[in-house]
Design a protein around this motif. Sequence first.
Motif, PDB file in Angstrom:
ATOM      1  N   ILE A   1       1.103  -1.069  -0.369  1.00  0.00           N
ATOM      2  CA  ILE A   1       0.236  -0.354   0.117  1.00  0.00           C
ATOM      3  C   ILE A   1       0.447   1.125  -0.020  1.00  0.00           C
ATOM      4  N   ASP A   2       0.292   2.315  -0.816  1.00  0.00           N
ATOM      5  CA  ASP A   2       1.132   3.392  -1.334  1.00  0.00           C
ATOM      6  C   ASP A   2       0.205   4.827  -0.742  1.00  0.00           C
ATOM      7  N   VAL A   3       0.939   5.259   0.073  1.00  0.00           N
ATOM      8  CA  VAL A   3       0.228   6.155   1.316  1.00  0.00           C
ATOM      9  C   VAL A   3       0.966   7.812   0.136  1.00  0.00           C
ATOM     10  N   PRO A   4       0.210   8.594  -0.309  1.00  0.00           N
ATOM     11  CA  PRO A   4       1.349   9.521  -0.862  1.00  0.00           C
ATOM     12  C   PRO A   4       1.559  10.547  -0.031  1.00  0.00           C
ATOM     13  N   ILE A   5       2.438  11.387   0.093  1.00  0.00           N
ATOM     14  CA  ILE A   5       2.660  13.005   1.243  1.00  0.00           C
ATOM     15  C   ILE A   5       2.419  13.742   0.232  1.00  0.00           C
ATOM     16  N   ASN A   6       1.445  14.993   0.509  1.00  0.00           N
ATOM     17  CA  ASN A   6       1.272  15.999   0.112  1.00  0.00           C
ATOM     18  C   ASN A   6       2.208  17.090   0.926  1.00  0.00           C
ATOM     19  N   PRO A   7       3.213  17.524   0.395  1.00  0.00           N
ATOM     20  CA  PRO A   7       4.408  17.988   1.055  1.00  0.00           C
ATOM     21  C   PRO A   7       3.779  20.093   1.278  1.00  0.00           C
ATOM     22  N   GLN A   8       2.522  19.972   1.256  1.00  0.00           N
ATOM     23  CA  GLN A   8       2.144  21.085   1.396  1.00  0.00           C
ATOM     24  C   GLN A   8       1.249  20.926   2.955  1.00  0.00           C
ATOM     25  N   LEU A   9       1.346  19.826   3.179  1.00  0.00           N
ATOM     26  CA  LEU A   9       0.165  19.466   4.618  1.00  0.00           C
ATOM     27  C   LEU A   9       1.506  20.778   5.393  1.00  0.00           C
ATOM     28  N   ALA A  10       0.040  21.758   6.377  1.00  0.00           N
ATOM     29  CA  ALA A  10       1.366  22.005   7.981  1.00  0.00           C
ATOM     30  C   ALA A  10       1.707  21.263   8.814  1.00  0.00           C
ATOM     31  N   GLY A  11       3.210  21.071   8.814  1.00  0.00           N
ATOM     32  CA  GLY A  11       3.869  20.516   9.941  1.00  0.00           C
ATOM     33  C   GLY A  11       4.625  19.181   9.468  1.00  0.00           C
ATOM     34  N   ILE A  12       3.770  18.611   8.409  1.00  0.00           N
ATOM     35  CA  ILE A  12       4.317  17.728   7.883  1.00  0.00           C
ATOM     36  C   ILE A  12       6.489  17.561   7.426  1.00  0.00           C
ATOM     37  N   GLU A  13       6.990  18.940   7.517  1.00  0.00           N
ATOM     38  CA  GLU A  13       8.936  19.142   7.587  1.00  0.00           C
ATOM     39  C   GLU A  13       8.815  18.784   8.977  1.00  0.00           C
ATOM     40  N   GLU A  14       8.315  18.521  10.484  1.00  0.00           N
ATOM     41  CA  GLU A  14       8.086  17.984  11.609  1.00  0.00           C
ATOM     42  C   GLU A  14       7.705  16.861  11.752  1.00  0.00           C
ATOM     43  N   ALA A  15       7.521  16.041  11.358  1.00  0.00           N
ATOM     44  CA  ALA A  15       6.978  14.673  11.894  1.00  0.00           C
ATOM     45  C   ALA A  15       8.056  13.833  12.744  1.00  0.00           C
ATOM     46  N   THR A  16       7.312  14.083  14.058  1.00  0.00           N
ATOM     47  CA  THR A  16       7.940  12.927  15.854  1.00  0.00           C
ATOM     48  C   THR A  16       7.643  12.080  15.850  1.00  0.00           C
TER      49      THR A  16
END
Length: 637
Positions: free
Chosen positions: A171-186
């Motif tokens: 299963i591949d879940v696409p990543i939307n780079p414009q989602l807020a907070g996605i650049e700091e996923a912990t």
Amino acid sequence: MKATYPTFLRVLTRSAAALLLAVVTALAQNTNYVIDTFDTGVPSQWWATWWGNGAINWDSSQDANGDPSSGSAYITADTIQGQNTYVVARSFGGWAWDNSRPVNFTLFTNLQIWLKWDSQNSSMPLDVFNNSGDRLGVMIHPMSANWDGGRLVSLGTVTVPFEASNRWVRIDVPINPQLAGIEEATALVFKRWDPSENLGHTIAFWIDNIELQAAVAPPPPPTVSVVPAEGGLNLIASGAGQYQRQSIYTMGDTYGWVGASGPVTYSVTIKRPPVGGWNGFQVHLFIAPTQDNLPWGAGDSAIDWNATNVVFVQISGGAGPGATARFMIKTNQGSGNSMLWGEGTLATVDSEVSEGTWQVVFNNNTDVTIITPSGTTTNFTIPAEWVQYFNGPAVVHVGAQPNSFANLGRSVVLSRVQITGVPSPLDDDFSAGQLNTGLWGIAAENPAGVLVVPPTARYWFRWTLPADSDAIVMARTNLTQGGWLELATGAPVSVGGARQVLLTSQNLPDSPTLFLALGKRVFTKLLVLLPGESSAPGTATGRSGTPNPQMVWTPFDLTVIAVDDNWYPVRGVNHVITLSSDDLAFTFAGDVQMVNGTATFPGVYFGNEGTFTITATSVDDPTKTGTSSPVQVGLPQ
């Protein structure tokens, strides 16, 4: 220094708009990031169940690659009353709830998961799993959420293929780079909610080989724009959830209608509805009695769900002009809302226009009139047996909710809220420049998106994502003289696939011509803080306070922070730091790797009496150094 890399430039006078200058930094070639393969177990230091009764365990009999020496993770949950939401989280830090080591998801195109459905032990049919509740929600936890479950960012929901009931599927879940907070996923989070009709079932499946697939090219640079700011109470869907409530609530509880000597009126004036139509976005008014009714207090952002008894007035509409008011009520139903949308819906009334004042008038305990901005009205009666639950003190919430992921980042502006006919009438036109905290508190998933825009506001400065999480806004009045001035804008507000900050007459230079830039802090040196000192960005030394005197051979903790030229912290730096001192007998346990720009050295101590300094140096880049303030060292008393 701050590095800026212009992509376009436009010079305009202040009377028209501002000048725009977008910036970005180059990204190195990225590689895939393997999160887990479960070869020898489920690492308990990273995996944990957050809430609900979900469980994750290792199964050596199942492996996506058919490797008999490996295994997979086995996730199970029972859908029981009160436990029908379950969450399994995988931290990227040093332990399960470590929030200090973010992963930048904008560097990846998709999340790969291998999954197999356990048909033998799952009593819930796969088609029911796929077509009810949340399906399988795949989310990330942004660092700024600080483990607030309401602020998870959704990557999407997974439909498990039917083929997974008898074999492993990718299963591949696409990543939307414009989602807020996605650049700091912990953390990576799997979440599932089941409706009441699904209770009494068991869900079970295996997952394996979880991996982030690297982007072939770096993401595009951000673009910037200037949007006029509108004065009033701005309610922005700046959180991550589609059902986030962005509300204010009364600090007092004298706002109930039951037993009043005359009519009680609740009025909300909409200055500007959502741009482009409502499309399901809503403005709401909640009235909630406080006695034995509010399990999470008056400031609960989801008071309409959690409280036992609530009046809910919704103003919403579709893509066209106008809106509809809907009056709903629930009694004796905590942690639920089915009554609101069923027998508790007592009236609706349409208005040809959205802008203007919407009034809910309680003529007495049971008789109610709604008046819309276009003058249409409706009258109805609340059953007396329901009214009894609203006797006594009550609080009022006024706010907004997006109701779909497509509405994230959208907003409404209110220009007035009034409550009359109560012991302490309330009338606020939000013209004071900030929220009146004597009247209101904030009940919101993301409080930054609930603010009063003052009359001095000029623009929203907006930039698209992905962008550096520490992006700064700068201005200058001349491109040939002087330098860039960092603006004191406060924390940015998320608006869909962008962020924005408010520019006012107070934080903008006084000039007929402005140049605005989006910049990134650049790591240039180290700040060394001794006990008694604190970080003070923007000052001459970067620190405030006075070092506490130390004693020979007496351990203390030392903090080292990565900073820019102006002593502002730079996150995302993970260099190894070493120490030295002009006290040749100074002792520390060993080098320390920074975590997100900070290194703490526990138990360091001096070996001689005198006045000394400590120098920190990056092992990865010895040009990055910093020296402490001088500290006096004496003999033990």
